[in-house]
Design an enzyme around this catalytic site. Structure first.
Site, PDB file in Angstrom:
ATOM      1  N   CYS A 108      38.128  -7.337  -0.767  1.00  0.00           N
ATOM      2  CA  CYS A 108      38.061  -5.863  -1.454  1.00  0.00           C
ATOM      3  C   CYS A 108      39.466  -5.466  -1.794  1.00  0.00           C
ATOM      4  O   CYS A 108      40.003  -5.980  -2.802  1.00  0.00           O
ATOM      5  CB  CYS A 108      37.317  -4.866  -0.362  1.00  0.00           C
ATOM      6  SG  CYS A 108      36.521  -3.441  -1.298  1.00  0.00           S
ATOM      7  N   HIS A 149      32.075  -8.083   1.577  1.00  0.00           N
ATOM      8  CA  HIS A 149      32.179  -7.724   2.745  1.00  0.00           C
ATOM      9  C   HIS A 149      31.316  -8.503   3.695  1.00  0.00           C
ATOM     10  O   HIS A 149      30.090  -8.641   3.199  1.00  0.00           O
ATOM     11  CB  HIS A 149      32.107  -6.296   3.327  1.00  0.00           C
ATOM     12  CG  HIS A 149      33.382  -5.486   2.450  1.00  0.00           C
ATOM     13  ND1 HIS A 149      34.457  -5.312   3.202  1.00  0.00           N
ATOM     14  CD2 HIS A 149      33.150  -4.590   1.479  1.00  0.00           C
ATOM     15  CE1 HIS A 149      35.271  -4.448   2.616  1.00  0.00           C
ATOM     16  NE2 HIS A 149      34.506  -3.982   1.596  1.00  0.00           N
TER      17      HIS A 149
END
Length: 524
Positions: free
Chosen positions: A330, A462
């Site tokens: 991310c 994630h």
């Protein structure tokens, strides 16, 4: 409507989240339909539901304890700190905007209808709701517009258990002082006191408990021990972030960014005895680990600037040159690119040169990507080539659009002389090395994700390491690189491990809490 119980604490970190999870598991084991609820949560660890909505991870763990699918109704308001004085405000899973603490304080009362609807919806579907407070109910400067402690208890007409943390010291003062600062009607809601995180011989504590009952005129429902239960913690209060070194065959370092978020991405690595996972915030402690992880962050540009000015960037470059693998998730993935631009002032505004390891740039936009994904790692090269073909599932949660570069690049000023293409079929045909092929579970769209080059890897996903098959392949890759012969590399079922830990938590709470009394005050 469901019956309920509320857990409030004398301070942040008193153990409310863990006790709520434990009670959810107990009620679930006893055959009740149970759901957790926290009207307002402040956390950087968040989760994306199947509907593409964002909620706090603490309520996700509690939902797992209750044996149900996480729902954004369990956490209608999520605050994600962006600075010391401001947060991103997320209501019913969607971004409402960025607000200063003062502005949000004036605004939050208007969110009561959202809280009421979320709670009523859960209460209509379940037998029991276990409600969690936040911080302390005795913050006298905040009580007027409270929507998460006694204000929530009144809204749901819930009995309250007040929890104090003896491990930090002063637990009697915590409990007595908190009760004393409550209004009379609020005090009447407190039906029991809990002393949490006790170590040692409880009989030594008994005289103090008797006096505590007299001071507060409230029964002590239990003294729960300091439990060595491995269940996800919340943000900076997590003791695991202080871990400098765990014994293991392979060294994995997570850069502890100032605004680090979703460190739960690395729990599966922490559970594997072959991996020594540590969190590093001083460049001198980085060394040359097998793998360096750049985690998610709530403020990518600010944390990249910290990397640069603290000396961490220089230490990272040296480690990579000496053989460390780099892996970004991310915000950490965004940092690995050539440039970050923020024309809409989503973060700091302006532009900032990235670390330059991956041929890409990121432009921050006001629209947040929130979705669950699944797919497969492509045929990749480098130190982690052994991960090729692994199945992946997880979720994306980011503000920013990353494009991969092809052609001549210049890193000076605003000049990036490159043909920028989306991570798509056209990028694939141009020979750009993309990491994964994914399906967006919300839209059904097929897309590519991430990039890799020269033992540097990055992804928006994630939960990447949680996918079955990834951990064994990762450990095997380390072993091959180091010339270590592993007879057998077994994967860890994180889901089974979590279930085991939640059952251990429930068993400990049954032993140390007066569950008969708790059922009684709930109206059973």
């Amino acid at each position: 409507m469901a019956k309920n119980i509320m857990i409030q604490g004398t301070m942040s970190g008193a153990g409310k989240s863990l006790l709520v999870a434990g009670l959810c598991r107990i009620f679930h084991q006893d055959g009740y339909r149970v759901a957790p609820f926290k009207s307002q949560n402040m956390a950087l660890n968040s989760f994306i539901t199947k509907e593409g909505l964002e909620m706090g991870r603490a309520q996700v763990v509690q939902a797992q304890a209750a044996g149900i699918e996480p729902s954004v109704r369990m956490n209608p308001i999520l605050l994600k700190p962006m600075s010391d004085v401001g947060s991103q405000v997320i209501v019913n899973g969607e971004v409402r905007g960025n607000m200063s603490a003062r502005d949000y304080f004036a605004y939050k009362k208007s969110l009561l209808p959202d809280i009421q609807r979320a709670y009523d919806s859960l209460a209509a579907e379940n037998d029991i709701i276990v409600i969690e407070g936040a911080g302390s109910p005795a913050e006298i400067n905040l009580k007027e517009n409270d929507i998460v402690n006694m204000g929530m208890a009144e809204l749901a007409d819930a009995p309250v258990l007040l929890v104090g943390d003896i491990d930090r010291g002063g637990v009697f003062a915590q409990l007595v002082g908190t009760v004393a600062l409550l209004e009379l009607e609020e005090r009447k809601r407190v039906k029991g006191l809990v002393i949490n995180k006790f170590r040692g011989d409880k009989t030594i504590l008994d005289p103090g408990i008797e006096q505590l009952k007299q001071f507060c005129d409230i029964p002590v429902v239990g003294v729960t021990p300091y439990l060595k239960i491995d269940i996800e913690d919340e943000d900076s209060l997590s003791e695991r972030l202080d871990s400098q070194k765990k014994e293991g065959m392979f060294d994995v370092a997570v850069i502890r960014l100032p605004h680090m978020s979703n460190f739960t991405d690395f729990l599966v690595l922490e559970h594997d005895t072959r991996i020594g996972l540590r969190y590093v915030e001083q460049p001198s402690r980085l060394g040359t680990p097998d793998l360096i992880l750049l985690p998610g962050t709530k403020n990518t540009m600010d944390d990249l600037w910290w990397m640069r000015t603290s000396g961490m960037e220089a230490a990272l470059r040296k480690a990579h040159a000496d053989g460390s693998i780099l892996f970004g998730i991310c915000g950490g993935y965004q940092m690995l690119g050539k440039r970050l631009s923020d024309p809409a002032h989503v973060e700091a505004g302006g532009e900032l040169a990235g670390l330059g390891f991956l041929p890409m740039q990121t432009v921050f936009t006001k629209e947040k990507t929130r979705t669950q994904v699944r797919g497969q790692i492509r045929q990749i090269e480098g130190a982690l080539a052994g991960l090729s073909g692994c199945e992946i599932e997880g979720y994306e949660i980011h503000m920013g659009e990353t494009t991969l570069c092809h052609g001549k690049e210049t890193d000076s000023g605003n000049n990036v002389d490159a043909a920028l293409v989306k991570a798509s079929h056209s990028a694939q045909m141009a020979g750009i090395r993309e990491f994964m092929m994914l399906t967006d579970e919300l839209t059904g769209e097929t897309k590519t994700d991430g990039a890799f080059t020269e033992n540097v890897y990055g992804t928006y996903v994630h939960g990447f390491f949680d996918a079955e098959g990834v951990l064994p392949a990762l450990v095997q890759s380390f072993a091959v690189r180091r010339g270590i012969d592993l007879d057998q590399v077994e994967g860890l079922s994180l889901a089974a491990y979590r279930e085991q830990q939640l059952d251990l938590l429930a068993a400990a709470l049954r032993e140390h809490l007066d569950m008969e009394y708790i059922y009684q005050i709930m109206g059973f």
